[in-house]
Structures are given as structure tokens and as C-alpha cells.
Design an enzyme around this catalytic site. Structure first.
Site, short mmCIF file in Angstrom:
data_model
loop_
_atom_site.label_atom_id
_atom_site.label_comp_id
_atom_site.label_asym_id
_atom_site.label_seq_id
_atom_site.Cartn_x
_atom_site.Cartn_y
_atom_site.Cartn_z
N HIS A 311 0.85 -1.19 0.00
CA HIS A 311 0.00 0.00 0.00
C HIS A 311 0.88 1.23 0.00
CE1 HIS A 311 -3.16 2.80 1.21
NE2 HIS A 311 -3.99 1.90 0.76
N ASP A 369 -7.86 -5.63 0.25
CA ASP A 369 -8.36 -6.46 -0.85
C ASP A 369 -7.92 -7.91 -0.76
OD1 ASP A 369 -9.73 -4.43 -2.15
OD2 ASP A 369 -7.85 -3.63 -2.93
N1 CMC Z 1 3.99 -7.41 -4.90
C1 CMC Z 1 5.34 -7.41 -5.10
N2 CMC Z 1 6.12 -6.33 -4.98
C2 CMC Z 1 5.52 -5.18 -4.63
C3 CMC Z 1 4.14 -5.10 -4.38
C4 CMC Z 1 3.37 -6.27 -4.53
N3 CMC Z 1 2.05 -6.25 -4.33
N4 CMC Z 1 3.80 -3.83 -4.06
C5 CMC Z 1 4.94 -3.13 -4.09
N5 CMC Z 1 5.98 -3.94 -4.43
C6 CMC Z 1 7.40 -3.55 -4.51
C7 CMC Z 1 7.67 -2.78 -5.78
O1 CMC Z 1 8.08 -3.63 -6.83
C8 CMC Z 1 8.75 -1.82 -5.34
O2 CMC Z 1 9.98 -2.51 -5.32
P1 CMC Z 1 11.37 -1.72 -5.59
O3 CMC Z 1 11.49 -0.68 -4.53
O4 CMC Z 1 12.43 -2.78 -5.52
O5 CMC Z 1 11.25 -1.11 -6.97
C9 CMC Z 1 8.39 -1.49 -3.89
O6 CMC Z 1 7.64 -2.63 -3.43
C10 CMC Z 1 7.55 -0.24 -3.76
O7 CMC Z 1 6.45 -0.34 -4.66
P2 CMC Z 1 5.78 0.89 -5.40
O8 CMC Z 1 5.02 0.40 -6.58
O9 CMC Z 1 6.81 1.96 -5.64
O10 CMC Z 1 4.81 1.41 -4.27
P3 CMC Z 1 3.53 2.29 -4.49
O11 CMC Z 1 3.29 2.98 -3.20
O12 CMC Z 1 3.64 3.15 -5.71
O13 CMC Z 1 2.38 1.21 -4.79
C11 CMC Z 1 0.55 -0.24 -4.62
C12 CMC Z 1 1.38 0.85 -3.92
C13 CMC Z 1 -0.71 -0.52 -3.78
C14 CMC Z 1 0.08 0.26 -5.99
C15 CMC Z 1 1.41 -1.53 -4.75
O14 CMC Z 1 1.80 -2.01 -3.48
C16 CMC Z 1 0.69 -2.63 -5.54
O15 CMC Z 1 0.74 -2.62 -6.78
N6 CMC Z 1 0.00 -3.57 -4.83
C17 CMC Z 1 -0.78 -4.58 -5.50
C18 CMC Z 1 -2.12 -3.98 -5.89
C19 CMC Z 1 -3.04 -3.79 -4.71
O16 CMC Z 1 -3.20 -4.69 -3.89
N7 CMC Z 1 -3.69 -2.61 -4.65
C20 CMC Z 1 -4.69 -2.32 -3.63
C21 CMC Z 1 -4.29 -1.21 -2.72
S1 CMC Z 1 -5.39 -1.16 -1.28
C22 CMC Z 1 -6.95 -0.76 -1.91
C23 CMC Z 1 -7.05 0.66 -2.32
O17 CMC Z 1 -6.86 1.52 -1.46
O18 CMC Z 1 -7.36 0.91 -3.47
#
Ligand code: CMC
Length: 434
Positions: A311, A369
Site C-alpha cells: 500500500h 483487498d
Molecule cells: N507485490 C510485489 N512487490 C511489490 C508489491 C506487490 N504487491 N507492491 C509493491 N511492491 C514492490 C515494488 O516492486 C517496489 O519494489 P522496488 O522498490 O524494488 O522497486 C516497492 O515494493 C515499492 O512499490 P511501489 O510500486 O513503488 O509502491 P507504491 O506505493 O507506488 O504502490 C501499490 C502501492 C498498492 C500500488 C502496490 O503495493 C501494488 O501494486 N500492490 C498490488 C495492488 C493492490 O493490492 N492494490 C490495492 C491497494 S489497497 C486498496 C485501495 O486503497 O485501493
């Protein structure tokens, strides 16, 4: 909304040979903020923050999240207490009005919502224009946008009473529209709202009853539905809420702004994650496949993310996920599905991920989720409907946030800037000489 930020000193920024002093404010909880509104005027520089990872866009008095501690408060009340002791409709009142209702206020509010659940019969005809296999989020986006055509008076309305009525209309009609999206996919007759039922019972009835037989709403499922709605009701300035605020900041029709919020929610990084998470659990299929799947997630070149994990704000267990996990057990028990294979896969995934260095180092925990899809599937909802259910729940948050913005004297039309790196100024060349 009365602005309530407190002065907390100043920050000095040296840029382009000039020093600018910027006000710092504190809120009730959370980090202080640096007010950069005068930065461009004083030093001719913008700030750059794609994804808004360090940028606050507004002052708000609705919801607070402490991502490090895993805390979520609505109007100051912890989500765990609300989920345990309150109801979705009471939470709607709290989000919209700022305080918990008295008994009389609660009853009047419930009556008001029930009186606005029906749709204009003309609006039902919209659905006939969609393909039967349309994604329900596509139908929902269109149908909510179309509501603007039925309430043209809401455009630019500054009368608080009218605004209150529009808020009620949205909270009341969203379940009716959502249930119609599901029935349309199934090729079944639309079921009208029943005022004798509670908000969540009524929604389940509109989704699952058919004219050929009686339908009794299972009270455990009604409670689980209500809890699902509560856990998704608001989450401060996420992508869809920020979208609603941005659209409404131009003075657009409020129902059109909510339709934009629905569109923003659809993506798998946001509300679409519940649908994606369940598809992923199905793909994994069996706990014996979990280790290989986790390996794939950790290999960046695979492009696979563990859906329902991670998240932007929570760097700890999402408090909503804890309640959701407990609710999943309650629902599966009530339906005699204790050994549901997807629940086993989910629990094994969680167990491995929570002790794996990759997830620990990146502070990736289950989010809301991760378990919600299992509950919704057990209740009988088609996977395509999951994000629609999130949208029904989040409508009250969008409306509360939109109203707060419209009543905030410090708000302006949202208009971010950019750093331009395209072609430098050049002269037009005639086609013959290109
Ligand atoms: N699985 C594997 N690796 C992950 C995941 C994941 N679900 N989420 C983040 N990472 C890794 C990512 O690859 C990155 O690694 P590095 O620093 O080595 O490049 C690091 O963690 C940080 O990720 P980010 O994408 O820069 O973080 P963000 O804050 O932009 O993304 C997120 C947040 C929710 C989009 C992401 O965690 C994700 O894609 N999760 C899966 C989708 C999901 O479950 N979304 C629902 C969010 S809760 C409901 C809502 O509020 O809508």
C-alpha cells in the site's frame, strides 16, 4: 469548512540564489506540512512530485491514516471500533456530518436514504444499450454519469439543503444501480429496493432475489456485507477521491465527479485489486503452488505482483485487512465452507510473505483487498462485481470529501504544473520541405 491548521514555524528554502521562508503547519495527527503556495511567485520554481508521494492537496477533517502504525480513523473513531459496534449507515452519517447521530438523527437519516433508493424508470432503459457481457464497472461509470441528466439542478448548487439531498441521493441510489449492473449481466429482471430492509439486506436482496422464489437474507451475510461497506467507506486522498475532488473543483456536476471517481477506482492498483487478487488466488489454486508463486513475485522480470499486498500509505498491516480476515472466517463458517481452498491458499501466501525478506524489507503487508474477494465469492458475487461493491461503499467517502472541498474557502480549481522537456521553440516548416 472552517480551516483549522495551526502555525508550526517556518521552513527556509534556498533556491536560485534566493532564500524563501515558507510557513509550516501542524494538524491534529500526522506529519507537519510545508505550505509552498507562494513558492512560484517568490522564487519562480515549481515543485515536482509525480504520484504525490510527498504532497498534500488539501486540508481535511474526515479521515486520518497512520501508515506506519496501521491506524485508520474516521472523524477520530478507529475503524476497528466502528466495524465492531457501528453500521454502514451510521458511518455514512458520521462521514457526511462530522459527528455520530443521536437515535432520532439516525432514524431520520435512514428514512431519508430509503426514500431515495428508487431510480427514474427512464434510467433503467440505459442498461439496454450495453452488451450483456459488459464489465459492470463500465456500466456503473456510465450509469452514474447519466444521473447528472436526471438532476440537472445539482450543477453549481450552493444551497446546503440541496447539497445534502444530492448526497443522500448518491448514497441511496448507488446500491440500486450496482445491483442492476449484476442483474443485467445475468440476464435477470431488475429487483426494486425494499424499504423494510436495512441498507445491506436491501442490497443483497436486489442482487440475489429472483421473482420465482422467496429470498431470505442470511443475517451473517448481511452483517458481512455491511462490514465490507464500512471498511471501504473512505480512505482520505487516494486516487479516486483525489479524482472526485479535482473534477468537482472545476464546478462540474457532482454526479459527473462521482462517475469520474468510479472510473479511477477501476484500475488494478486501486479498487480493481480485489478482483485481481481473487483471480490470482484461483490461478495459484493449491497451497503446494504457493512457494513457486512467491518466487515469481520476487523476480522483478516476471512483472507479477502479489495482488492484495502492499500500500502507498500503510507500511504495516492494513487495519481493514485484519477485520476482513476475521469476517472471511465468519462467512465461511456460516456457509459451511470452512475448508474453502482459496482461503487456505490466501493464508499460506500471507504466512510465507510475512516472513520473507523481500516483503519484510519493502514493508509489504496484506491490504483490504487480500481477503475481501474470498468473502464476496463465498457470498455468490461474480468476480467482475467486486470493484462495483467497493464503489458502492466508497460513494459516501467521495461525497463527504467533495462537499468538504466545496465548502473550503481555501480551495481553488486543481491545476498542477509540470517540467517541460519536449522540443525547444522552433519555426513551423511547410509540408513540402519536411
Ligand atoms: N507485490 C510485489 N512487490 C511489490 C508489491 C506487490 N504487491 N507492491 C509493491 N511492491 C514492490 C515494488 O516492486 C517496489 O519494489 P522496488 O522498490 O524494488 O522497486 C516497492 O515494493 C515499492 O512499490 P511501489 O510500486 O513503488 O509502491 P507504491 O506505493 O507506488 O504502490 C501499490 C502501492 C498498492 C500500488 C502496490 O503495493 C501494488 O501494486 N500492490 C498490488 C495492488 C493492490 O493490492 N492494490 C490495492 C491497494 S489497497 C486498496 C485501495 O486503497 O485501493
Amino acid at each position: 469548512m472552517e480551516n483549522k491548521v495551526k502555525d508550526a514555524g517556518t521552513a527556509k528554502l534556498e533556491v536560485g540564489g534566493k532564500t524563501v521562508s515558507l510557513p509550516v503547519y501542524s494538524g491534529t495527527h500526522g506529519p507537519n506540512v510545508i505550505d509552498i503556495r507562494k513558492l512560484y511567485a517568490e522564487v519562480d520554481h515549481f515543485t515536482l512530485d509525480p504520484g504525490f508521494t510527498s504532497t498534500g492537496s488539501c486540508e481535511s477533517q474526515i479521515t486520518f491514516i497512520d501508515g506506519d502504525e496501521g491506524i485508520l480513523l474516521h472523524r477520530g473513531y478507529p475503524i476497528e471500533q466502528l466495524a465492531e459496534k457501528s453500521s454502514y449507515l451510521e458511518l455514512c452519517y458520521l462521514l457526511l456530518n462530522g459527528e455520530l447521530p443521536t437515535k432520532d438523527e439516525y432514524e431520520a437519516f435512514g428514512k431519508d436514504v430509503r426514500q431515495h433508493t428508487l431510480l427514474h424508470t427512464q434510467q433503467d432503459r440505459f442498461f439496454d444499450g450495453f452488451r450483456r457481457d459488459s464489465h459492470p464497472m463500465a456500466m456503473l461509470t456510465g450509469a452514474v454519469g447519466a444521473m447528472a441528466a436526471f438532476y440537472p439542478g445539482a450543477m453549481g448548487n450552493e444551497d446546503p439543503e440541496e447539497r445534502r439531498r444530492d448526497s443522500i441521493r448518491l448514497v441511496a441510489k448507488m446500491p440500486t444501480i450496482a445491483a442492476r449492473c449484476m442483474k443485467y449481466n445475468l440476464g435477470q429482471k431488475f429487483v426494486d429496493p425494499q424499504n423494510r430492509l436495512s441498507y445491506s439486506e436491501n442490497f443483497l436482496n436486489m442482487c440475489f432475489s429472483v421473482s420465482a422464489e422467496d429470498y431470505e437474507v442470511n443475517p451473517v451475510l448481511a452483517r458481512a456485507m455491511d462490514r465490507f461497506f464500512m471498511l471501504h467507506a473512505d480512505h482520505e486522498q487516494n486516487a479516486s477521491t483525489s479524482t472526485v475532488r479535482l473534477v468537482a473543483s472545476s464546478g462540474a456536476h457532482p454526479f459527473a465527479a462521482i462517475a469520474a471517481g468510479v472510473a479511477s477506482l477501476w484500475g488494478p492498483s486501486h479498487g480493481g485489486a480485489n478482483e485481481a487478487a481473487l483471480r490470482q488466488l484461483r490461478e495459484i489454486g493449491d497451497i503446494s503452488n504457493v512457494p513457486d508463486f512467491v518466487k515469481k513475485v520476487k523476480d522483478k522480470s516476471s512483472g507479477v505482483r502479489l495482488m492484495g499486498f502492499g500500500h502507498r500509505v500503510y507500511k504495516n498491516y492494513d487495519p481493514r485487512a485484519k477485520v476482513m480476515q476475521k469476517t472471511a472466517h465468519e462467512v465461511l463458517d456460516a456457509l459451511d465452507l470452512r475448508d474453502h481452498p482459496l482461503l487456505k491458499v490466501a493464508m499460506e501466501l500471507e504466512r510465507i510473505a510475512l516472513q520473507d525478506e523481500y516483503f519484510v524489507a519493502k514493508k509489504l503487508y496484506p491490504n483490504v483487498d487480500f481477503y475481501s474477494g474470498i468473502i464476496l465469492e463465498a457470498m455468490g458475487f461474480p468476480t467482475k462485481m467486486f470493484t462495483v461493491l467497493f464503489a458502492v461503499a466508497r460513494t459516501v467517502g467521495w461525497v463527504a470529501q467533495m462537499n468538504e472541498m466545496l465548502e473550503d474557502p481555501s480551495q481553488k480549481i486543481g491545476r498542477p504544473r509540470q517540467i517541460y522537456t519536449g522540443a525547444a521553440m522552433r519555426d513551423y516548416t511547410a509540408m513540402t520541405s519536411r
